[in-house]
Design an enzyme around this catalytic site. Structure first.
Site, PDB file in Angstrom:
ATOM      1  N   TRP A   1       5.868 -31.484 -76.407  1.00 23.81           N
ATOM      2  CA  TRP A   1       6.256 -30.466 -75.560  1.00 23.81           C
ATOM      3  C   TRP A   1       7.481 -30.835 -74.666  1.00 23.81           C
ATOM      4  CZ3 TRP A   1       1.611 -32.632 -76.294  1.00 23.81           C
ATOM      5  CH2 TRP A   1       0.724 -31.928 -76.944  1.00 23.81           C
ATOM      6  N   ASP A   2       8.116 -31.937 -74.827  1.00 20.96           N
ATOM      7  CA  ASP A   2       9.423 -32.223 -74.164  1.00 20.96           C
ATOM      8  C   ASP A   2       8.781 -32.507 -72.656  1.00 20.96           C
ATOM      9  OD1 ASP A   2      11.959 -32.936 -73.331  1.00 20.96           O
ATOM     10  OD2 ASP A   2      12.419 -30.896 -72.835  1.00 20.96           O
ATOM     11  N   MET A   3       7.625 -33.199 -72.530  1.00 22.96           N
ATOM     12  CA  MET A   3       7.099 -33.664 -71.242  1.00 22.96           C
ATOM     13  C   MET A   3       7.547 -35.023 -70.657  1.00 22.96           C
ATOM     14  SD  MET A   3       5.862 -31.124 -70.051  1.00 22.96           S
ATOM     15  CE  MET A   3       5.294 -29.401 -70.313  1.00 22.96           C
TER      16      MET A   3
END
Length: 786
Positions: A468-470
């Site tokens: 999630w591109d966290m």
């Protein structure tokens, strides 16, 4: 004639509601729109027939809508308004004489049908609806009132290992004021009792504005430094500038001539670093430049400048600079650069770097490198792909490609001899089917490295198998906490997913509890999803998004949002990306981004500006390895060349561009670090600069920047999407002061003092990807001299 046209119009609206309502109900959503469609159609037909019964039917529509709206949204005005605005406006229209006079009436009664009785139920229903709206408007329902402890630890202001005690109170010599990253100042001349009197003391324009060929994300994100009587800052194109701290007069400027490069994802500079050679130092660099500014550049250089003159320190590195492309794999212009201030500690200057998100599976390395502060010699390198090999890499060898990188600011505790590195995810973000065991271990983690050797001491992962591109997006904050009568050295880390982790900075073990929660499964073909995900006891993660939380300007665009909501995959936080499209909430914009949080070491509190925007992540199968599926031209962001999927990322918005989730979208919040208890949350910011007409509605808008705290019981921030700098009471979160900025203020402010006078410094230059107004202003505020 008017009644006829009105009837046709209402019937057409009813037909649209019927189509959307049936579609929504078939997807498992609310049946209200079908019932409302029946009411609209019946009203329209009766009006077309000039029957006064239309007013009775529409009264039922108004009351039914009101009951449904309260059942779904309670008395939240911003949620009630779009559910009922069109309904109420149509009801008012139907009571106007030029509509009612043509409705059929008795031969001996010349009064319009509305005032013969048919309009009374509709009139009463409208009065009731407006009364509920006024009550909701005067009853804020989204804020959490409360307050934090006023005082606690008398001697904690010295900070971890005593470093803060060595920094003059009037200075701000590092990005987070010290390498602890607290963003806390002991100055208290400006305080809660007088902050309302702040005025502009001086203003400076850097002259560095957007250039032709710049990437979209060309942004002012700098937090200047202040040492002695001088301010030091950088601009988006990496100009280094020194200003007189009392007057704003320019002392010198240096242009590294980085040029423009369309392949850069970011064109920004968040800060420079400062170093003063100790007395008696006899190195060539110390002799040439006793005090130095270290400037990272977007063309991958680290340059040493004389802090007094701005001239290049030729004895450092090769002719005054270090080439950060050295030993990098996959050399491509614009694909690797440093945007954040280096760490200065123990005679080292330590640098991370950023790689372009999701362009390919063959990108540069995320290696962390430590250079001798005087000579620029490489002393160690930590490569997440080879975490046990920290000896300087040999000539001709390259670091591990596509390894997790640290694009934000690091922290250090010289007393413990540890460097704290927030790491991002390895590209591509949304598909991880070919990640290595090392990538799996270090992506989206906080890593503690030995300052002397670069060896790994501990790692704490905030997201498992991140899809999630966290990234861990912000500088860790180091603070000594008083817990159970003991002093515990802690690291506080804010994350995109809203968790704030409080860890023992010696070991990485949680101080506040961390639990593993079951996570949704079913990743894309060739991938997998982690079975559980961590969450902290101190968390500002948003509640689970439901259909009741959806929004729009009217019932019609809200209906579209509801239909889309049920079409996307959504099983809560950490729903895997999918080819049909998955909701990501919070989105990769993050609850917290690079601005992070501020901590007060005396009161043991944290102040943050959480933001809430849902995104949609949709995987696009790549059938042609070279074709662009989601972008145009260079650099190919989100194309993921070499992976089986490109990814389409966008905010979850309605057809007219408004968020599909209800406001507030941004808050200020305060929490107790010793207990993990959130004390208050208040919506922050207006839509004045985000709506077609400048309406100052305080709906709560996202912030991209960061806050600071002061001993004057104040928190300052300027990064919200309206153009204001604000001051808040740190105890209660109450807004005490604000001032209009000439452009977007998406940077973290700072504060300092000169000759006994305290200043607040704000940078207003705008943010390219957020679309805020651009500028080049450095603004200093102070109390009037009298």
């Amino acid at each position: 004639m008017v009644a006829t046209i009105t009837g046709i119009a209402i019937a057409l609206l009813g037909a649209a509601l019927a189509v959307g309502g049936v579609w929504l109900a078939a997807l498992g959503g609310s049946w209200y729109y079908i019932l409302a469609a029946v009411g609209f159609l019946a009203t329209g037909i009766l009006l077309f027939m000039h029957r006064a019964a239309a007013l009775y039917v529409y009264a039922a529509v108004v009351l039914g809508t009101l009951i449904w709206a309260i059942w779904e949204a309670g008395f939240d005005w911003w949620q009630l308004a779009p559910r009922g605005d069109i309904v109420v406006l149509i009801g008012i229209w139907l009571l106007l004489p030029f509509v009612t006079r043509s409705l059929k009436r008795d031969f001996f009664d010349p009064r319009p049908a509305a005032w013969r009785g048919a309009g009374i139920p509709l009139g009463l229903s409208l009065v009731f609806a407006v009364g509920v709206a006024i009550y909701a408007l005067l009853t804020p329902s989204s804020d959490l009132p409360g307050q934090l402890p006023a005082a606690r630890v008398a001697d904690a202001a010295t900070g971890p290992s005593g470093e803060a005690a060595e920094v003059p109170a009037e200075d701000w010599p590092a990005y987070g004021r010290t390498e602890f990253g607290q963003k806390y100042s002991p100055l208290d001349q400006i305080h809660a009792g007088n902050v309302e009197h702040l005025k502009v003391a001086w203003q400076y324009h850097t002259g560095d504005t957007r250039r032709q060929g710049d990437p979209k994300e060309t942004t002012y994100e700098v937090t200047p430094l202040k040492i002695g009587d001088t301010l030091y800052l950088c601009t988006p194109h990496n100009l280094a500038i020194a200003l007189d701290a009392a007057t704003g007069e320019e002392k010198w400027r240096y242009d590294p001539e980085v040029g423009t490069e369309a392949s850069r994802q970011h064109q920004t500079c968040r800060g420079v670093s400062y170093y003063q050679s100790p007395e008696g130092a006899d190195s060539a660099t110390a002799t040439e430049c006793p005090a130095r500014i270290y400037l990272p550049t977007s063309d991958a250089r680290l340059i040493a400048l004389n802090a007094a003159t701005g001239e290049v320190c030729r004895s450092f590195g090769e002719d005054g600079q270090v080439n950060l492309w050295a030993n990098m794999p996959n050399l491509q212009n614009g694909f690797y650069y440093s945007t954040s201030a280096p760490v200065i500690a123990r005679g080292l200057v330590v640098v991370g770097g950023s790689v372009n998100d999701n362009v390919s599976t063959t990108e540069p390395s995320g290696v962390i490198r430590a250079y001798d502060i005087d000579t620029g010699d490489l002393l160690w390198n930590w490569d997440a792909g080879r975490p046990d090999e920290t000896t300087p890499i040999a000539d001709g060898e390259t670091y591990t490609a596509n390894s997790p990188n640290s694009w934000t600011t690091m922290s250090a505790d010289p007393g413990l001899g540890l460097l704290y590195v927030p790491l991002g995810n390895a590209p591509p973000d949304q598909w991880g089917g070919n990640r290595t065991p090392e990538t799996e271990r270090f992506s989206s983690s906080i890593v503690a490295l030995d300052l002397v050797t670069g060896e790994l001491r501990w790692v704490f992962q905030t997201v498992h198998h991140d899809l999630w591109d966290m990234d861990v997006p912000s500088q860790p904050s180091l603070i000594d906490l008083q817990i159970g009568g003991n002093t515990v050295p802690a690291v506080v880390q804010a994350t995109k997913q809203g968790d704030i982790y409080v860890l023992d900075r010696r070991t990485g073990e949680p101080i506040l509890p961390v639990t593993e929660e079951p996570a949704p499964q079913g990743a894309a073909k060739g991938d997998h999803a982690a079975k559980t995900q961590p969450t902290s006891a101190l968390s500002l993660k948003p509640p689970r998004l439901t259909e009741h939380d959806l929004w729009g300007a009217t019932m019609f665009d809200q209906l579209v949002c509801r239909v889309e909501f049920h079409q996307y995959r959504w099983e809560g936080r950490f729903t895997p990306p999918s080819t049909e499209g998955s909701l990501v909430h919070p989105g990769n914009f993050g609850v917290f981004n690079w601005g992070g949080v501020a901590v007060d070491p005396v009161r043991q509190i944290v102040f943050g500006t959480p933001s809430y925007l849902a995104f949609v992540s949709k995987l696009i199968p790549r059938e042609n390895p070279e074709k662009n599926y989601v972008s145009e031209g260079k650099p190919g962001l989100n194309e993921n060349y070499g992976a089986p999927f490109a990814v389409s990322l966008k905010p979850f918005t309605s057809p007219i561009g408004l968020p599909c989730q209800a406001p507030p979208w941004g808050y200020v919040a305060g929490a107790d670090l010793t207990t993990g208890q959130v004390a208050y949350m208040h919506r922050n910011g207006t839509v004045r600069d985000r709506s077609p007409i400048p309406l100052p509605f305080k709906m709560g808008v996202p912030d991209l920047g960061g806050p600071i705290l002061t001993a004057g019981n104040l928190a300052f921030m300027s990064g919200s999407l309206d153009y204001y700098v604000r001051a808040f009471d740190a105890t209660t979160g109450e807004q005490l002061w604000r001032d209009r900025l000439p452009a977007g203020g998406q940077a973290t402010p700072m504060t300092y003092a000169v000759d006994g006078k305290q200043y607040l410094l704000v940078v207003a230059g705008g943010h390219g990807s957020l679309g805020t107004k651009t500028g080049d202003s450095i603004i200093a505020y102070a109390l009037p001299s009298n």
